[in-house]
Each structure stands twice: as C-alpha cells, then as structure tokens.
Design a protein around this motif. Structure first.
Motif, PDB file in Angstrom:
ATOM      1  N   ALA A  82       0.836  -1.206   0.000  1.00 24.78           N
ATOM      2  CA  ALA A  82       0.000   0.000   0.000  1.00 24.78           C
ATOM      3  C   ALA A  82       0.865   1.247   0.000  1.00 24.78           C
ATOM      4  O   ALA A  82       0.629   2.185  -0.763  1.00 24.78           O
ATOM      5  CB  ALA A  82      -0.946  -0.002   1.206  1.00 24.78           C
ATOM      6  N   HIS A 134      -7.900  -5.689   4.261  1.00 21.47           N
ATOM      7  CA  HIS A 134      -8.020  -4.433   3.518  1.00 21.47           C
ATOM      8  C   HIS A 134      -7.082  -3.417   4.164  1.00 21.47           C
ATOM      9  O   HIS A 134      -7.126  -3.211   5.372  1.00 21.47           O
ATOM     10  CB  HIS A 134      -9.493  -3.966   3.585  1.00 21.47           C
ATOM     11  N   VAL A 135      -6.200  -2.842   3.365  1.00 16.84           N
ATOM     12  CA  VAL A 135      -5.325  -1.765   3.843  1.00 16.84           C
ATOM     13  C   VAL A 135      -5.723  -0.490   3.107  1.00 16.84           C
ATOM     14  O   VAL A 135      -5.825  -0.485   1.874  1.00 16.84           O
ATOM     15  CB  VAL A 135      -3.837  -2.086   3.564  1.00 16.84           C
ATOM     16  N   PHE A 136      -5.920   0.588   3.857  1.00 23.23           N
ATOM     17  CA  PHE A 136      -6.368   1.844   3.252  1.00 23.23           C
ATOM     18  C   PHE A 136      -5.344   2.381   2.245  1.00 23.23           C
ATOM     19  O   PHE A 136      -4.155   2.123   2.342  1.00 23.23           O
ATOM     20  CB  PHE A 136      -6.557   2.922   4.326  1.00 23.23           C
ATOM     21  N   ARG A 137      -5.854   3.190   1.313  1.00 19.59           N
ATOM     22  CA  ARG A 137      -4.987   3.999   0.454  1.00 19.59           C
ATOM     23  C   ARG A 137      -4.233   4.953   1.376  1.00 19.59           C
ATOM     24  O   ARG A 137      -4.854   5.565   2.253  1.00 19.59           O
ATOM     25  CB  ARG A 137      -5.907   4.777  -0.511  1.00 19.59           C
ATOM     26  N   PRO A 138      -2.913   5.082   1.223  1.00 22.45           N
ATOM     27  CA  PRO A 138      -2.144   5.815   2.241  1.00 22.45           C
ATOM     28  C   PRO A 138      -2.192   7.330   2.087  1.00 22.45           C
ATOM     29  O   PRO A 138      -1.170   7.983   2.044  1.00 22.45           O
ATOM     30  CB  PRO A 138      -0.721   5.283   2.025  1.00 22.45           C
ATOM     31  N   ASP A 171      -4.571   9.143   4.067  1.00 20.52           N
ATOM     32  CA  ASP A 171      -5.252   9.593   5.282  1.00 20.52           C
ATOM     33  C   ASP A 171      -6.652  10.152   5.040  1.00 20.52           C
ATOM     34  O   ASP A 171      -7.216  10.835   5.894  1.00 20.52           O
ATOM     35  CB  ASP A 171      -4.392  10.604   6.062  1.00 20.52           C
ATOM     36  N   SER A 172      -7.220   9.879   3.855  1.00 18.11           N
ATOM     37  CA  SER A 172      -8.600  10.309   3.616  1.00 18.11           C
ATOM     38  C   SER A 172      -9.555   9.341   4.320  1.00 18.11           C
ATOM     39  O   SER A 172      -9.148   8.258   4.733  1.00 18.11           O
ATOM     40  CB  SER A 172      -8.880  10.297   2.110  1.00 18.11           C
ATOM     41  N   ALA A 173     -10.817   9.747   4.463  1.00 17.67           N
ATOM     42  CA  ALA A 173     -11.793   8.895   5.146  1.00 17.67           C
ATOM     43  C   ALA A 173     -12.060   7.643   4.314  1.00 17.67           C
ATOM     44  O   ALA A 173     -12.385   7.734   3.135  1.00 17.67           O
ATOM     45  CB  ALA A 173     -13.088   9.674   5.357  1.00 17.67           C
ATOM     46  N   LEU A 231     -13.210   0.198   6.457  1.00 18.37           N
ATOM     47  CA  LEU A 231     -12.732  -1.177   6.303  1.00 18.37           C
ATOM     48  C   LEU A 231     -13.840  -2.027   5.703  1.00 18.37           C
ATOM     49  O   LEU A 231     -14.976  -1.991   6.177  1.00 18.37           O
ATOM     50  CB  LEU A 231     -12.383  -1.766   7.672  1.00 18.37           C
ATOM     51  N   VAL A 238     -13.503  -5.506   5.244  1.00 12.78           N
ATOM     52  CA  VAL A 238     -13.198  -6.916   5.487  1.00 12.78           C
ATOM     53  C   VAL A 238     -14.509  -7.677   5.676  1.00 12.78           C
ATOM     54  O   VAL A 238     -15.392  -7.228   6.402  1.00 12.78           O
ATOM     55  CB  VAL A 238     -12.315  -7.071   6.738  1.00 12.78           C
TER      56      VAL A 238
END
Ligand SMILES: Nc1ncnc2c1ncn2[C@@H]1O[C@H](COP(=O)(O)OP(=O)(O)OP(=O)(O)O)[C@@H](O)[C@H]1O
Ligand SMILES: [Mg+2]
Lengths: 239, 501
Positions: free
Chosen positions: A93, A115-119, A121-123, A126, A128
């Motif tokens: 990511a 699931h790993v967020f897009r890096p 820092d937007s809202a 998860l 999963v």
C-alpha cells in the motif's frame, strides 16, 4: 506394491506411528517402530517438519503437526492468512499509493479477508468480510483462473481463453467492470503446498493504475506480483 | 539510484526481528527468530543471552541479504529491546554469569517487600520517579549480586558488566571483550529504578539504597546519537539509535507532541502518552518514564500504562489449553459465538501491573455456567485485553488530565479485527492503525536514521505516518460496554482477593 514410491510409504508409516503413540516420540523410537536406520527416519522427519505434518517439542520429540490437522479442515484460516500477510500488504500500500485487498474464494464467491487503506489519510471504511463480483474484479479473475476445480474456472469458451491468459501471465487486471472509473490489479498467493489460497490486489482511479493506452502500469504490476510472492514465501511456498 | 536504508533490530520477549526500512519508512525485508523461554521455577522467567546474540547476528545477516538486491547502502543500525530484562556478564570473556532475568520474572518479590518497608523507601519514588517494584531492572541486578557466587566481589573489582538487552547487544556488536562499547540509552536506564529521573544520571542515593556498585553500570546515552560502530555484521554499520521497545513504538508512531499516545499489543500491552519535557508526578496508577532524548536536546517524558498479559493470554489459549493452533485463529473461534456468554478472564498470571500494581493478584475465569463454550472463552480472552486498555486509559486520563481523541495502535494483535473493534467500542474512541505494524522496529530505525541525517527532523518522520485502518465505535455497543464495565471491575477485585493471604 508395484509402482509405489518408497519414501512416501515410509513417511506414511512414520505418521501412523506418531499418531498411534497418542503423544510424542523420539527419533530412535520412531526409527525402531518402522524398521528404518535412524538417519533415514531422521531425513524423512525433516521433510515432514518442513510441510508441518509433524512438529517438535522443546526436547526434540515429535508429534503430529498443525499442517496435518489442517488438511482435514481444508483451508488456511483467514485470520492466520491476514496476520502472516500484514507486513507485505502494508508495504505494498505505501509503495503503490493504492488501497490493498487480500481475498479468498468461498463457495464461488470472492470474499475480502484483509483491507489496507490507500495511504493518503482520507476517510475510508474497512470492508473486510464483504463479497466482490468474481468475474468483474482483478481479485476474482485471479481466484477463478487458479481455482483447483474445473467447474469453477468455467467452461464457456471465452472465459476459458481469459483463464488461460491470466494463468500464463500470473496476474489479472480489471478496468471499470466493477466500479466505473476504478481499475484493479491482482496476483495469486500460494500456500505451502503450492495451491493458490488467496489473491492480492490493489485498486484505485483508472488513470493512476493504467497508463494512457489503458494498459496496467508495469511498475505497479511488478509490485503486486512481488508482494504476492513475498506472502507466498511467508506461507512456506518455495517454488 | 538505490535509496539509503536503515537496519533495525527489535529484540523482543519472544523473538528477535531484523528489519530493513527505506527512507519512506517502508519495510524492505524482515527476518525473525524465536528464542527459548526458560521457566526453572514458578514465577521465574529466563532467556539465554548467547542465544539472543546469535539470533541477532543471524536475522540481521539474513535481512541484509534479502534487501541487498533492491536496497542501497545501509547507513545506520537502530536497536529496540524488551525492557527491564537483566544481563550480567564477564568483561574479559563476554560470558554471562547467569541467564538473563526477564521482565516478567517475579523472583524479587521478597526482596522488594523488604526494601519497601525500609524507613527511607520514599527516596525511590522521589528520585527515580517510580515506586519500588519487582517489574524494574534494579532489584533483579541486586538479586544476581546476592545469589551468584562471588558476583558482588567481582562486580566491585570491575570484572562484571550489567546491561539490559540493548546494552548487551551493542557491547557485542562493537567488539565484545575486544573494545566493546558499554552504554545504555536513557529510556532503558529510566526502567532500572537507579537513575535520577530529572538529571538522567545514575543516582548515588539510589545505588546505595539498592546496594549496587557503580563499577558495573553502563554509561547513559541519549536515544538518538552515535554509540559506536557495529563490526560484527560484515561491513561496518554505525549504531546510532537505541530505545526500549515501547518507547521505540511511541517514536515509530510519530507521537512527538505532548498528548499524543499509542498502545502496542504484543506479549503485554503498553499505552504511552508523550508529556513533553516535563515529568508528570502520577497518582492514579500510570507511571512516568523517559520517552526519548535526541543528542544535545532535553529529555522527553511519557506516561505509561503497562499491562503484563495481552497476547500472552492468547498464547495460553494456544499452548496451555490447546484450543487453537495459531494465535490469529482465536478470531475464528471467537466469531463462532455472538458474545462472551457471561464469561470474564482476568489474566493476572504474575500479578497485575497498571493501574492496580498488585503483585499478589492471580488469574481467574469468572462467570462459568454450562452454557459457556470455547467460543465464549475465546471472546473473553480477547475482551480481557480491551477491558485492561480501558483501565489504563482511565488512569492515564486522571494523571494527565488529557482525553484521547483517538488511539493509535500497533503490534501483532492489531491484525485482529474483532479485538480492534472491541477496543474502539470499550473506549468509545476511534482506533487507528498505521501503515507499518512493526512500529517498534520502525522507531528504532527512525532514531538511528535521524542521527545520521537520513531524515532532517521529527517533522519528516511525522509526514511518513499514514493510516492503514480505522475502527470507529458503534454508539449502541459503546453504551452497552460502559454498563458492563463494573462487572469487569468486580472480576479484577476477585482476582486480587484470590491472591491475597
Ligand atoms: N491475530 C491475533 N489475535 C490475537 N492475538 C494475536 C494475534 N496475532 C498475534 N497475537 C498475539 O500477539 C503476540 C505477538 O505480537 P507481537 O509479534 O507484536 O509481539 P512480540 O513483539 O513478539 O512481543 P515481544 O516484543 O514482547 O516479544 C503473541 O502473544 C500472540 O499471541
Ligand atoms: Mg515486540
């Protein structure tokens, strides 16, 4: 027994002896029970340790291993999978700049297990546990293409060509099939025996995943494929 | 052009990890190796320092090899370590005089009781910043001097050296008997009960109180700064960062501003909140500790809520009860039921640390009925970690007067979604996980890289921090758990009463 493989027979005998002991056994006892020299028994046990069909306690004695117990259960525990994959999904990511998902095939459905967020820092939320369309996501295409059962891979001619292409390339892409404007890339993750146990993928805005010719960006493809290989190695695949 | 990279060693309670990070704070390679746990008597926990040194060399070599094709020059080495674990060895040979006494070990209970009842016992809190407790390294060192034949006499003669794990590793990495550097960092020194918490120097009054000769103590150094050159890993690498593992995680989570906090969920769980350059005197069960120090700059302090057993309880479910084959499978088992079925587990295996500090407490399972299954037990095990987080968060809020807007988490248990959602609900606070779960190693890498200019300042590190996941509290569930909290508190009271004579 004509045509039988001797070392497989011996390994089976060792497993029967260990299982029959109901506890743990030392290599000397095992060798005696199956009638093999200690060095032969020892090298068979080392192989069985490698695939986790046996395990060793602190004193070096052998018991049946978690790999064998899991054979009956059929598949890798998804929470275990997430835990083992986590370092590599995080790194993917942050390197790719995209959200990362790990998915498995569950009764012909694609289920997100990590699931790993897009890096940025937007809202983000998860997802999963959610289910994705198998034939319209890169994750699904990989899982279908590498599924062990023919029936799952599909019999329709067009789909068979797709399947063959994904298997040959070792990755799949999807452009807008699931969500307009969104594209994805995915590659297979193999378990210790070489079976594909999950798919690893990134997804994001089509213009950042694909180049001007609508082709997947090669750098992203290699990141996804290499990360999937790193997770496979973590799971014990040495192929 | 290949990037410059940093090697971090996380010498933990159960394993040693070596990780290579790039300038973006991204993991390039990782190798890990567990070491043996020795339990020679009830309450005793020991490690073999030679085994840990061997594992450090081995994993470091492997991680460097894995990274060799993709990464550039290794410009610094940082070390984070299990804290309060005590090693004493011979200066001339590098041989430990006994196995390392681990932070979970309770053998000093009688010694600590005797010391606490002395009329001058108040100097310990006054000068070290913490009450006398068997949790800290000082009493363990005293135990070695009292029990290993000729140890005191040899220590006074300068033949023996003392250190926590980072001291032991730095000494070996820099040559061992052959010119090894004997140093400790200020965060580790602050966990001995022997350091003056304001001047950050060994305190003669405390040394006298605990009966420790100054001759075997390492020199106290800042956490970020030159210590020496590691010559034991092939090509020489400067060692420029050392921190206790929990302080390293605070650093890796970029908690550089007063009020910022993180909780690490590993063997135990440790909540640390940066309190800036002021030392906070605590009343509610958290402790004051040194957070970090950059060379030439003032010391930064933190409040800490230490919980001894978190992931260790999951390990007990795996190894002690055999209900699961691997730790993460607890989530699968817990999801076979909808709630805890009335079951509570208080994991006071060797007493309770923060906020209770009751060494006599013992573990218990409460609320058993024939309805309770292994699934409920698995839930109760996970929830114990959540309830204990609530205990320390409340204590810390009372001591610092600061509310947490959100909780930054890391460590092995944070891949457990069921647990993380429970923590969010039980705290009624969002829980966020950063892009690097291995924050202990990342913090050590940051400290080391900062010292050699790989990063300009802590602001550059802050920019590397990104969210990888967030769990938001569900209001109805949060209200339910708030109403349930007194039941947990009752279980804790019972566990303390159970252990009391
Ligand atoms: N998915 C999971 N759910 C619950 N507990 C888990 C999970 N994965 C790991 N654990 C627990 O977390 C711990 C491992 O986490 P981690 O690797 O952060 O600890 P550690 O760094 O080895 O601890 P230490 O530094 O004290 O050696 C183990 O105690 C294990 O039981
Ligand atoms: Mg750790």
């Amino acid at each position: 027994m004509p045509g039988s493989v001797q070392s497989l027979e011996r390994a089976a005998a060792i497993l029967q002896v260990v299982a029959g002991s109901g506890g743990t056994l030392g290599v000397t006892d095992i060798a005696a029970a199956v009638g093999l020299p200690k060095t032969t028994a020892h090298s068979l046990l080392r192989t069985l340790l490698g695939v986790r069909f046996v395990e060793q306690d602190r004193e070096g004695r052998y018991a049946l291993g978690p790999g064998l117990l899991r054979l009956g259960a059929g598949h890798l525990d998804v929470n275990e999978l997430r835990s083992r994959a986590s370092n590599w999904t995080d790194a993917l990511a942050s390197r790719s700049g995209h959200a990362v998902r790990l998915a498995i095939l569950e009764r012909e459905q694609v289920r997100v297990v990590h699931h790993v967020f897009r890096p940025d820092d937007s809202a983000q939320v998860l997802d999963v546990g959610s289910v994705l369309p198998a034939d319209r996501t890169a994750l699904g295409k990989v899982l279908l293409a590498f599924a062990p059962h023919r029936s799952v891979r599909g019999t329709v001619d067009a789909r068979r060509a797709d399947v063959a292409a994904v298997r040959a390339r070792g990755w799949a892409a999807e452009d807008g099939g699931h969500e307009a404007g969104t594209a994805g890339l995915a590659a297979p993750v193999r378990g210790s025996t070489g079976l594909v146990v999950a798919a690893l993928g990134i997804s994001g805005p089509a213009e950042s995943v694909l180049d001007r010719q609508h082709q997947p960006r090669p750098l992203l493809v290699s990141m996804v494929v290499e990360s999937a290989q790193a997770i496979s190695r973590e799971l014990g695949w040495h192929g | 052009m290949a990037d410059r990279v940093v090697l971090a060693v996380d010498q933990g309670t159960t394993s040693t990890r070596s990780i290579v990070f790039d300038r973006g704070g991204r993991l390039v390679s990782v190798r890990q190796r567990e070491h043996r746990q020795f339990f020679p008597r009830p309450g005793w926990v020991e490690h073999d320092p030679m085994e840990i040194w061997a594992n450090t060399q081995r994993t470091a070599a492997q991680a460097l090899r894995d990274a060799a094709s993709s990464a550039g020059e290794v410009v610094a080495l940082g070390i984070a370590n299990q804290r309060e674990t005590t090693v004493v060895w011979e200066r001339a040979t590098g041989r430990p005089v006994t196995r390392a006494i681990v932070w979970q070990d309770t053998r000093t209970a009688d010694l600590v009781a005797r010391l606490s009842s002395r009329p001058d016992a108040a100097v310990v809190r006054e000068r070290s910043g913490m009450d006398i407790a068997g949790y800290f390294a000082g009493p363990r060192l005293r135990w070695v001097l009292d029990h290993v034949p000729r140890a005191r006499e040899r220590a006074e003669a300068g033949e023996l050296l003392f250190g926590t794990m980072e001291t032991w590793l730095v000494w070996n990495l820099t040559g061992g008997p052959d010119g090894g550097v004997h140093v400790t960092d200020v965060t580790n020194a602050s966990r001995t009960s022997l350091m003056d918490c304001r001047s950050c120097t060994w305190d003669p009054v405390l040394l006298d109180f605990f009966g420790i000769p100054a001759a075997l103590l390492p020199e106290i150094r800042p956490s970020v700064g030159q210590l020496g050159t590691a010559t034991a890993l092939g090509s020489p690498i400067p060692i420029t960062g050392t921190l206790g593992d929990q302080q390293a995680a605070l650093f890796g989570q970029a908690c550089f501003t007063p009020g910022e906090a993180k909780c690490t969920y590993g063997t135990g769980s440790f909540l640390l909140q940066n309190t800036g350059t002021e030392l906070v005197r605590t009343r509610s069960g958290s402790i004051s500790t040194v957070a970090y120090q950059l060379a030439g700059e003032p010391v930064h302090y933190a409040l800490e809520g230490s919980v001894a057993v978190a992931g260790a309880l999951v390990q007990w479910l795996r190894d002690g009860l055999g209900l699961i084959a691997t730790a993460p499978e607890i989530e699968t088992l817990a999801r076979t039921v909808a709630d805890n079925g009335g079951c509570y587990v208080v994991p006071a295996f060797s007493g309770l640390l923060a906020p209770h500090w009751r060494g006599e407490a013992r573990g218990l399972v409460a609320g058993l009925t024939s309805y309770v299954t292994k699934g409920h037990l698995a839930r109760a095990v996970l929830e114990a970690t959540g309830w204990q987080t609530r205990d320390v968060v409340l204590a810390m809020a009372a001591d610092s007067g600061l509310q947490l807007p959100s909780l930054r988490v890391d460590g092995g248990m944070t891949t457990n979604n069921l647990l993380m959602q429970f923590v969010a609900d039980v705290l009624d606070t969002p829980v966020v996980r950063p892009m690097v779960g291995e924050t202990v190693s990342l913090g050590a890498a940051y400290a080391a890289g900062l010292a050699v200019g790989l990063w300009a300042d802590v602001e550059a590190l802050r920019r590397n921090w990104h969210r990888s996941a967030q769990w938001s509290p569900v209001p109805r569930r949060a209200a339910q758990l708030a109403a349930e909290y007194p039941t947990w508190e009752k279980a804790v009271r019972l566990s303390i009463a159970w252990g009391a004579d």
